[in-house]
Design an enzyme around this catalytic site. Structure first.
Site, PDB file in Angstrom:
ATOM      1  N   CYS A 149     -11.995   4.899  -2.912  1.00 14.34           N
ATOM      2  CA  CYS A 149     -11.307   6.017  -2.123  1.00 14.34           C
ATOM      3  C   CYS A 149     -12.546   7.136  -1.929  1.00 14.34           C
ATOM      4  O   CYS A 149     -12.861   7.323  -0.807  1.00 14.34           O
ATOM      5  CB  CYS A 149     -10.250   6.577  -2.551  1.00 14.34           C
ATOM      6  SG  CYS A 149      -9.866   6.858  -4.048  1.00 14.34           S
TER       7      CYS A 149
HETATM    8  N1  LIG Z   1      -4.403   4.781  -4.810  1.00 11.81           N
HETATM    9  C1  LIG Z   1      -5.317   4.870  -4.292  1.00 11.81           C
HETATM   10  O1  LIG Z   1      -5.399   5.712  -3.450  1.00 11.81           O
HETATM   11  C2  LIG Z   1      -6.467   3.846  -4.149  1.00 11.81           C
HETATM   12  C3  LIG Z   1      -6.290   2.835  -5.122  1.00 11.81           C
HETATM   13  N2  LIG Z   1      -7.350   1.901  -5.039  1.00 11.81           N
HETATM   14  C4  LIG Z   1      -7.289   0.741  -6.175  1.00 11.81           C
HETATM   15  O2  LIG Z   1      -6.324  -0.182  -5.562  1.00 11.81           O
HETATM   16  C5  LIG Z   1      -5.877  -0.861  -6.889  1.00 11.81           C
HETATM   17  C6  LIG Z   1      -4.142  -0.580  -6.694  1.00 11.81           C
HETATM   18  O3  LIG Z   1      -3.942   0.881  -6.957  1.00 11.81           O
HETATM   19  P1  LIG Z   1      -2.479   1.419  -6.665  1.00 11.81           P
HETATM   20  O4  LIG Z   1      -2.107   0.758  -5.583  1.00 11.81           O
HETATM   21  O5  LIG Z   1      -2.887   3.095  -6.652  1.00 11.81           O
HETATM   22  O6  LIG Z   1      -1.874   1.083  -7.863  1.00 11.81           O
HETATM   23  P2  LIG Z   1      -0.530   1.146  -8.666  1.00 11.81           P
HETATM   24  O7  LIG Z   1      -0.549   1.608 -10.126  1.00 11.81           O
HETATM   25  O8  LIG Z   1       0.247   1.964  -7.690  1.00 11.81           O
HETATM   26  O9  LIG Z   1       0.111  -0.387  -8.409  1.00 11.81           O
HETATM   27  C7  LIG Z   1      -0.286  -1.458  -9.017  1.00 11.81           C
HETATM   28  C8  LIG Z   1       0.255  -2.600  -8.728  1.00 11.81           C
HETATM   29  O10 LIG Z   1      -0.063  -3.774  -9.442  1.00 11.81           O
HETATM   30  C9  LIG Z   1       0.985  -4.414  -9.924  1.00 11.81           C
HETATM   31  N3  LIG Z   1       0.437  -5.193 -11.054  1.00 11.81           N
HETATM   32  C10 LIG Z   1      -0.024  -5.262 -12.180  1.00 11.81           C
HETATM   33  N4  LIG Z   1      -0.230  -5.917 -13.100  1.00 11.81           N
HETATM   34  C11 LIG Z   1      -0.001  -7.074 -12.393  1.00 11.81           C
HETATM   35  C12 LIG Z   1      -0.324  -8.384 -12.659  1.00 11.81           C
HETATM   36  N5  LIG Z   1      -0.861  -8.865 -13.816  1.00 11.81           N
HETATM   37  N6  LIG Z   1      -0.043  -9.532 -11.639  1.00 11.81           N
HETATM   38  C13 LIG Z   1       0.669  -8.805 -10.544  1.00 11.81           C
HETATM   39  N7  LIG Z   1       0.792  -7.583 -10.253  1.00 11.81           N
HETATM   40  C14 LIG Z   1       0.613  -6.737 -11.080  1.00 11.81           C
HETATM   41  C15 LIG Z   1       1.789  -3.583 -10.332  1.00 11.81           C
HETATM   42  O11 LIG Z   1       3.295  -4.292 -10.287  1.00 11.81           O
HETATM   43  P3  LIG Z   1       4.296  -4.318 -11.523  1.00 11.81           P
HETATM   44  O12 LIG Z   1       4.824  -2.676 -11.486  1.00 11.81           O
HETATM   45  O13 LIG Z   1       5.258  -5.150 -11.140  1.00 11.81           O
HETATM   46  O14 LIG Z   1       3.425  -4.285 -12.683  1.00 11.81           O
HETATM   47  C16 LIG Z   1       1.772  -2.675  -9.075  1.00 11.81           C
HETATM   48  O15 LIG Z   1       2.666  -3.155  -7.749  1.00 11.81           O
HETATM   49  C17 LIG Z   1      -6.513  -0.050  -7.922  1.00 11.81           C
HETATM   50  O16 LIG Z   1      -7.413  -0.951  -8.551  1.00 11.81           O
HETATM   51  C18 LIG Z   1      -7.057   1.151  -7.346  1.00 11.81           C
HETATM   52  O17 LIG Z   1      -8.014   1.702  -8.101  1.00 11.81           O
HETATM   53  C19 LIG Z   1      -8.295   1.778  -4.406  1.00 11.81           C
HETATM   54  C20 LIG Z   1      -8.569   2.857  -3.447  1.00 11.81           C
HETATM   55  C21 LIG Z   1      -7.391   3.946  -3.376  1.00 11.81           C
HETATM   56  C1  LIG Z   2      -6.504  11.181  -7.860  1.00 10.98           C
HETATM   57  C2  LIG Z   2      -6.904  10.059  -8.928  1.00 10.98           C
HETATM   58  O1  LIG Z   2      -6.630  10.174 -10.133  1.00 10.98           O
HETATM   59  N1  LIG Z   2      -7.754   9.157  -8.253  1.00 10.98           N
HETATM   60  C3  LIG Z   2      -8.276   8.018  -8.930  1.00 10.98           C
HETATM   61  C4  LIG Z   2      -8.808   7.029  -8.037  1.00 10.98           C
HETATM   62  C5  LIG Z   2      -9.023   5.818  -8.817  1.00 10.98           C
HETATM   63  C6  LIG Z   2      -9.230   4.439  -8.064  1.00 10.98           C
HETATM   64  O2  LIG Z   2      -9.186   4.563  -6.856  1.00 10.98           O
HETATM   65  O3  LIG Z   2      -9.971   3.578  -8.883  1.00 10.98           O
HETATM   66  P1  LIG Z   2     -11.128   2.591  -8.793  1.00 10.98           P
HETATM   67  O4  LIG Z   2     -11.529   2.746  -7.082  1.00 10.98           O
HETATM   68  O5  LIG Z   2     -12.013   2.954  -9.758  1.00 10.98           O
HETATM   69  O6  LIG Z   2     -10.462   1.171  -8.680  1.00 10.98           O
HETATM   70  C7  LIG Z   2      -9.245   8.452  -9.920  1.00 10.98           C
HETATM   71  O7  LIG Z   2      -9.981   9.338  -9.689  1.00 10.98           O
HETATM   72  O8  LIG Z   2      -9.553   7.671 -10.789  1.00 10.98           O
END
Ligand SMILES: NC(=O)C1=CN([C@@H]2O[C@H](COP(=O)(O)OP(=O)(O)OC[C@H]3O[C@@H](n4cnc5c(N)ncnc54)[C@H](OP(=O)(O)O)[C@@H]3O)[C@@H](O)[C@H]2O)C=CC1
Ligand SMILES: CC(=O)N[C@@H](CCC(=O)OP(=O)(O)O)C(=O)O
Length: 345
Positions: A149
């Site tokens: 992000c």
């Molecule tokens: N949040 C953000 O703004 C951003 C996030 N990202 C990246 O996107 C990815 C997801 O982030 P985010 O949505 O915030 O994460 P969350 O923690 O909100 O969600 C993670 C999801 O992964 C699932 N999960 C975990 N382990 C497994 C597994 N072994 N098999 C299947 N499902 C699994 C969890 O389900 P359950 O609860 O059932 O374990 C949950 O649905 C991360 O790598 C993050 O760094 C990238 C850019 C921005």
């Molecule tokens: C607010 C906040 O905690 N943001 C996260 C974004 C993590 C993320 O998006 O992780 P990857 O792109 O490395 O998978 C952080 O700064 O670590």
């Protein structure tokens, strides 16, 4: 065309489901999670109550490849890398939203993420999915590493100035701020309401895992780039990222040249909106949308330009950019399913 979402109960996974529900050509054939497998999607994601009959399943590469042409992995970093090899062998395109496949330099992932890295052959194979800049490679890719992000906001703000050779490569400072959903749905002390509300905090100072990702892409564009200063702050808001970038311009560079560089690259881009000189966007102006809005101003006293780039971390910074990349990979209209105005106020 059918697609699957793995990690469908996380913040990025839920956002993918929201976007895909309104996509004219992509429909969701399967949703996967770990702890909630067996439940209905709308029972876990209550905002979908009555809107979906899909049932969450445990990850199954065979089933995913059989039922879909593309899979989104919206999993915490360190997990996606274990699932990619099995999927890669099959006839399915993959977009990984985590940081697992982004860092090409050996040792960098272990150093910054403090976890074992993915197998090098998959890291090398993965195309960095910064849609506006890498679409030629994304078009042909089977495996895409969706950008982080913070790097999305930062790189979109800097790239046109690098492409036109307008800034010095040894003195870039990025001061970035994020809403709390950037940390995902799992709570932590820092994200606890009582601690995050009415608070502004800096975190991971000089340790953030997005530093090597930003530098890798900058050096891909111009190998003379020196390390950047990059700091991250948690802001008491749900969504949004603002990257405020300070860079020294080369001698004699004018404000008009900076404006021309942005216009040349983004004039025709659907999802980058230029505010032009002296007008700065705020995070709410892109809330819930796939836009990245950019404004800038040249300070003639210090010979520095300040660029402000804002995105919604869950849309342009994650799910929206992933759908944009899926459109490119599937040969669809790039903007399909992504035409919606920000929610305001
Ligand atoms: N949040 C953000 O703004 C951003 C996030 N990202 C990246 O996107 C990815 C997801 O982030 P985010 O949505 O915030 O994460 P969350 O923690 O909100 O969600 C993670 C999801 O992964 C699932 N999960 C975990 N382990 C497994 C597994 N072994 N098999 C299947 N499902 C699994 C969890 O389900 P359950 O609860 O059932 O374990 C949950 O649905 C991360 O790598 C993050 O760094 C990238 C850019 C921005
Ligand atoms: C607010 C906040 O905690 N943001 C996260 C974004 C993590 C993320 O998006 O992780 P990857 O792109 O490395 O998978 C952080 O700064 O670590």
């Amino acid at each position: 065309m059918n697609v699957s979402v793995v990690g469908a109960t996380g913040y990025s996974g839920m956002e993918l489901i929201r976007l895909l529900a309104n996509h004219p050509s992509l429909s969701i054939s399967g949703v996967y999670s770990s702890s909630t497998a067996g439940s209905r999607l709308d029972a876990e994601n209550r905002q979908l109550h009555g809107l979906s009959e899909l049932v969450l399943k445990k990850f199954d590469a065979e089933q995913i490849a059989h039922t879909s042409e593309l899979v989104f992995l919206a999993l915490p970093s360190g997990i996606a890398k274990n699932l990619v090899p099995e999927l890669y062998e099959k006839d399915v395109k993959i977009i990984d939203l985590s940081g697992d496949l982004r860092l090409k330099e050996p040792g960098e992932y272990e150093k910054w993420y403090k976890k074992p890295a993915a197998k090098p052959e998959y890291v090398q194979e993965a195309v960095y999915g910064l849609s506006e800049w890498n679409r030629k490679e994304i078009e042909k890719a089977k495996l895409v590493a969706n950008p982080g992000c913070y790097p999305t906001a930062t790189l979109l703000g800097l790239a046109p100035l690098i492409a036109q050779g307008l800034i010095e490569t040894d003195d870039v400072i990025i001061d970035a701020k994020s809403g709390i959903s950037g940390a995902g749905k799992k709570t932590s002390e820092a994200a606890h309401y009582a601690q995050a509300n009415e608070n502004l905090s800096i975190y991971k100072v000089h340790q953030h895992q997005h530093i090597p990702e930003i530098e890798q892409q900058l050096r891909h564009w111009d190998s003379s780039f020196k390390p950047v200063m990059f700091t991250t702050h948690l802001v008491p808001m749900t969504r949004g990222i603002m990257a405020t970038i300070h860079a020294k311009v080369k001698k004699g560079v004018t404000s008009q040249e900076l404006a021309d560089a942005f216009e040349l690259k983004y004039g025709e881009e659907a999802f980058v909106r230029l505010r032009g000189e002296n007008e700065f966007p705020s995070t709410k102006e892109v809330y819930g949308s796939n836009y990245c809005d950019i404004g800038f101003r040249l300070d003639e006293r210090t010979n520095r330009v300040t660029v402000v780039s804002v995105i919604d971390n869950l849309v342009k910074g994650a799910a929206g950019q992933a759908v944009h990349n899926a459109n490119i990979m599937m040969g669809l209209d790039e903007t399909a399913g992504l035409h919606f105005a920000p929610m305001f106020p």
